[in-house]
Design a protein around this motif. Structure first.
Motif, PDB file in Angstrom:
ATOM      1  N   ASP A  31       0.861  -1.190   0.000  1.00 35.74           N
ATOM      2  CA  ASP A  31       0.000   0.000   0.000  1.00 35.74           C
ATOM      3  C   ASP A  31       0.895   1.237   0.000  1.00 35.74           C
ATOM      4  OD1 ASP A  31      -3.291   0.330   1.412  1.00 35.74           O
ATOM      5  OD2 ASP A  31      -2.116   1.847   0.357  1.00 35.74           O
ATOM      6  N   ASN A  32       0.620   2.187   0.869  1.00 33.44           N
ATOM      7  CA  ASN A  32       1.415   3.416   0.887  1.00 33.44           C
ATOM      8  C   ASN A  32       2.857   3.153   1.294  1.00 33.44           C
ATOM      9  OD1 ASN A  32      -1.012   4.586   0.292  1.00 33.44           O
ATOM     10  ND2 ASN A  32      -1.303   5.533   2.301  1.00 33.44           N
ATOM     11  N   ILE A  50       4.092   8.222  -0.904  1.00 33.56           N
ATOM     12  CA  ILE A  50       3.501   7.872  -2.193  1.00 33.56           C
ATOM     13  C   ILE A  50       2.456   6.802  -1.942  1.00 33.56           C
ATOM     14  CG2 ILE A  50       5.343   6.194  -2.702  1.00 33.56           C
ATOM     15  CD1 ILE A  50       5.002   7.053  -5.689  1.00 33.56           C
ATOM     16  N   THR A  51       1.272   7.007  -2.507  1.00 34.65           N
ATOM     17  CA  THR A  51       0.211   6.035  -2.316  1.00 34.65           C
ATOM     18  C   THR A  51       0.333   4.916  -3.350  1.00 34.65           C
ATOM     19  OG1 THR A  51      -1.352   7.057  -3.865  1.00 34.65           O
ATOM     20  CG2 THR A  51      -1.288   7.961  -1.623  1.00 34.65           C
ATOM     21  N   SER A  52      -0.546   3.942  -3.212  1.00 35.64           N
ATOM     22  CA  SER A  52      -0.541   2.837  -4.161  1.00 35.64           C
ATOM     23  C   SER A  52      -0.942   3.311  -5.565  1.00 35.64           C
ATOM     24  CB  SER A  52      -1.491   1.735  -3.691  1.00 35.64           C
ATOM     25  OG  SER A  52      -2.798   2.259  -3.513  1.00 35.64           O
ATOM     26  N   TYR A  97       3.456   0.117   4.084  1.00 38.26           N
ATOM     27  CA  TYR A  97       2.304  -0.576   4.636  1.00 38.26           C
ATOM     28  C   TYR A  97       2.023  -1.760   3.716  1.00 38.26           C
ATOM     29  CZ  TYR A  97       1.598   3.317   7.789  1.00 38.26           C
ATOM     30  OH  TYR A  97       1.775   4.255   8.777  1.00 38.26           O
ATOM     31  N   LEU A  98       2.121  -2.953   4.289  1.00 40.14           N
ATOM     32  CA  LEU A  98       2.059  -4.177   3.496  1.00 40.14           C
ATOM     33  C   LEU A  98       0.841  -5.012   3.859  1.00 40.14           C
ATOM     34  CD1 LEU A  98       5.811  -5.240   3.799  1.00 40.14           C
ATOM     35  CD2 LEU A  98       4.755  -3.752   2.094  1.00 40.14           C
ATOM     36  N   TRP A  99       0.269  -5.622   2.827  1.00 42.19           N
ATOM     37  CA  TRP A  99      -0.765  -6.622   3.036  1.00 42.19           C
ATOM     38  C   TRP A  99      -0.064  -7.965   3.195  1.00 42.19           C
ATOM     39  CZ3 TRP A  99      -5.667  -5.239   3.839  1.00 42.19           C
ATOM     40  CH2 TRP A  99      -6.090  -3.980   3.398  1.00 42.19           C
ATOM     41  N   VAL A 100      -0.283  -8.610   4.304  1.00 39.03           N
ATOM     42  CA  VAL A 100       0.330  -9.904   4.568  1.00 39.03           C
ATOM     43  C   VAL A 100      -0.781 -10.896   4.911  1.00 39.03           C
ATOM     44  CG1 VAL A 100       2.508  -8.892   5.339  1.00 39.03           C
ATOM     45  CG2 VAL A 100       0.711  -9.359   7.018  1.00 39.03           C
TER      46      VAL A 100
END
Length: 120
Positions: A31-32, A50-52, A97-100
């Protein structure tokens, strides 16, 4: 999961450096992302985000000189720093910020920092 920052070094005032920060490990998405810096004796400060969707924001002190960008195919964020000043010297940290797996929301991860030194 790891964020690996690189690209720091010694540069003369007025010069340029390009920092990179690559995300590695098992993730579902990024993500960001952001760059921070911390000079000796000072608080860590936000430099750029920086955003996605690649929307960007900058601290007033670097606006017009620094450019944040990302390569989503490489899960990497960059910071192009031009017209460097002695006051830009600091340890630069990346954050993402990561999606896990098994998480209901993104999680915050930090890189290890890379030193930028600017000689006058």
């Amino acid at each position: 999961v790891q964020l690996q920052a690189s690209g720091g070094g010694l540069v003369q005032a007025g010069g340029s450096l390009r920092l990179s920060c690559a995300v590695s490990g098992s993730i579902l998405g990024v993500d960001n992302m952001a760059w921070y810096r911390q000079a000796p004796g000072k608080e860590r400060e936000l430099v750029a985000t920086i955003t996605s969707f690649s929307n960007t924001k900058y601290a007033d002190s670097v606006n017009g000189r620094f450019t944040i960008s990302r390569d989503n195919t490489k899960n990497t964020v960059y910071l192009q720093m031009n017209s460097l000043k002695p006051e830009d010297a600091a340890v630069y940290y990346c954050k993402a910020y990561l999606w896990v797996k098994f998480a209901s929301d993104t999680r915050e991860y930090w890189g290890q920092g890379t030193q930028v030194t600017v000689s006058s």
